[in-house]
Design a protein around this motif. Structure first.
Motif, PDB file in Angstrom:
ATOM      1  N   PHE A 133       0.843  -1.195   0.000  1.00 26.23           N
ATOM      2  CA  PHE A 133       0.000   0.000   0.000  1.00 26.23           C
ATOM      3  C   PHE A 133       0.877   1.244   0.000  1.00 26.23           C
ATOM      4  N   ASP A 134       0.370   2.286  -0.636  1.00 25.83           N
ATOM      5  CA  ASP A 134       1.098   3.554  -0.726  1.00 25.83           C
ATOM      6  C   ASP A 134       0.797   4.463   0.454  1.00 25.83           C
ATOM      7  N   SER A 152       0.745  -3.592   9.837  1.00 24.70           N
ATOM      8  CA  SER A 152       0.765  -2.796   8.611  1.00 24.70           C
ATOM      9  C   SER A 152       2.128  -2.781   7.929  1.00 24.70           C
ATOM     10  N   LEU A 153       3.197  -2.827   8.716  1.00 19.91           N
ATOM     11  CA  LEU A 153       4.532  -2.679   8.132  1.00 19.91           C
ATOM     12  C   LEU A 153       4.845  -3.727   7.055  1.00 19.91           C
ATOM     13  N   PRO A 154       4.429  -4.995   7.207  1.00 21.51           N
ATOM     14  CA  PRO A 154       4.683  -5.954   6.126  1.00 21.51           C
ATOM     15  C   PRO A 154       3.908  -5.638   4.843  1.00 21.51           C
ATOM     16  N   LEU A 155       2.923  -4.746   4.946  1.00 23.70           N
ATOM     17  CA  LEU A 155       2.109  -4.391   3.794  1.00 23.70           C
ATOM     18  C   LEU A 155       2.531  -3.057   3.182  1.00 23.70           C
ATOM     19  N   ALA A 156       3.650  -2.532   3.661  1.00 28.67           N
ATOM     20  CA  ALA A 156       4.152  -1.251   3.192  1.00 28.67           C
ATOM     21  C   ALA A 156       5.384  -1.453   2.309  1.00 28.67           C
ATOM     22  N   ARG A 157       5.879  -0.360   1.778  1.00 25.52           N
ATOM     23  CA  ARG A 157       7.087  -0.345   0.960  1.00 25.52           C
ATOM     24  C   ARG A 157       7.850   0.927   1.312  1.00 25.52           C
ATOM     25  N   PRO A 158       9.106   1.055   0.925  1.00 25.48           N
ATOM     26  CA  PRO A 158       9.788   2.333   1.122  1.00 25.48           C
ATOM     27  C   PRO A 158       9.013   3.458   0.437  1.00 25.48           C
ATOM     28  N   GLY A 159       8.724   4.493   1.190  1.00 27.89           N
ATOM     29  CA  GLY A 159       7.936   5.595   0.667  1.00 27.89           C
ATOM     30  C   GLY A 159       6.483   5.571   1.093  1.00 27.89           C
ATOM     31  N   THR A 160       6.010   4.451   1.643  1.00 27.83           N
ATOM     32  CA  THR A 160       4.630   4.396   2.121  1.00 27.83           C
ATOM     33  C   THR A 160       4.417   5.413   3.241  1.00 27.83           C
ATOM     34  N   LEU A 161       3.313   6.133   3.156  1.00 29.83           N
ATOM     35  CA  LEU A 161       2.943   7.108   4.178  1.00 29.83           C
ATOM     36  C   LEU A 161       1.996   6.440   5.164  1.00 29.83           C
ATOM     37  N   ILE A 162       2.300   6.545   6.460  1.00 27.39           N
ATOM     38  CA  ILE A 162       1.445   6.005   7.514  1.00 27.39           C
ATOM     39  C   ILE A 162       0.939   7.167   8.354  1.00 27.39           C
ATOM     40  N   ILE A 163      -0.383   7.256   8.493  1.00 24.19           N
ATOM     41  CA  ILE A 163      -1.019   8.329   9.254  1.00 24.19           C
ATOM     42  C   ILE A 163      -1.884   7.693  10.334  1.00 24.19           C
ATOM     43  N   ALA A 164      -1.817   8.226  11.540  1.00 20.23           N
ATOM     44  CA  ALA A 164      -2.657   7.723  12.633  1.00 20.23           C
ATOM     45  C   ALA A 164      -3.323   8.901  13.327  1.00 20.23           C
TER      46      ALA A 164
END
Length: 222
Positions: A133-134, A152-164
């Motif tokens: 996911f982006d 969530s981290l295993p579903l991310a890539r370098p550059g993925t934005l995470i907002i909480a």
């Protein structure tokens, strides 16, 4: 400074940047009518999510905590025609309301609502080999925020934005002796976010019609 003033400033911002939006207004009205808690992001915060998703060029978005679909609509509007948003919701009632709201907004083909415990859904997405996911937006039960981040981290890539969302809790995250489970969960999440070497992150305090709280914003570095 007071919530009254913050609410007035929210109104000023909304008048400038948020024209009348029947789909979002109806989503809030129908969510309230169905008895859902009135805890969706504010209109200005929803627009912020749209802007951030567009700035990130997001094609795939993951949301943890659907509620009535308000933030899902804001995020899905930023997607290109072939984009996809997967949103995770524990309550079947909330999911039904969200699906109807999302469909009325013309976004049903871009949004998949999955029902069940989010930790299990995250593991299932990883087991399915889901494309990274982006952007990932976390806005669900605060005591589980650390588990949601780790899932969530295993579903991310370098550059993925995470907002909480809701990570300041009227400043109660400062009180290590607090018996407020939501504040404790938010504080643990902030500490985990700060310690995670794969992320570059910050927390921004927010004030407005919903009081004093904050957004965590992180980008995956590796």
């Amino acid at each position: 400074m007071s919530t009254e003033l913050w609410t007035a400033v929210d109104g000023y911002i909304e008048n400038l940047f948020l024209p009348d939006d029947p789909a979002l207004s109806a989503a809030l009205a129908d969510s309230t009518a169905a008895g859902l808690p009135e805890i969706a992001v504010s209109p200005a915060q929803g627009k912020l999510l749209t802007v951030l998703a567009r700035a990130a060029g997001a094609r795939r978005i993951l949301e943890i905590g659907t509620l009535g679909g308000y933030s899902a609509i804001c995020l899905a509007r930023a997607l290109p025609a072939d984009g996809r948003l997967v949103t995770l919701e524990l309550s079947p009632l909330h999911a039904d309301v969200a699906r109807a709201n999302i469909a009325r907004a013309g976004l049903a083909e871009r949004v998949e609502v999955r029902v069940g415990p989010a930790v299990e859904a995250l593991a299932q997405l990883a087991a399915e080999g889901a494309e990274p996911f982006d952007l990932i937006f976390i806005d669900a039960d605060k005591p589980s925020y650390v588990a949601y981040l780790e899932g969530s981290l295993p579903l991310a890539r370098p550059g993925t934005l995470i907002i909480a969302d809701n990570v300041v809790r009227q400043g109660r995250v400062l009180d290590a002796t607090s018996d407020d489970a939501n504040a404790q969960g938010a504080a643990r999440f902030n500490e985990r976010l700060a310690a995670e070497p794969r992320l570059s992150a910050i927390v921004l305090q927010t004030v407005g019609s919903k009081g004093h709280d904050g957004f965590a914003i992180a980008v995956v570095m590796e």
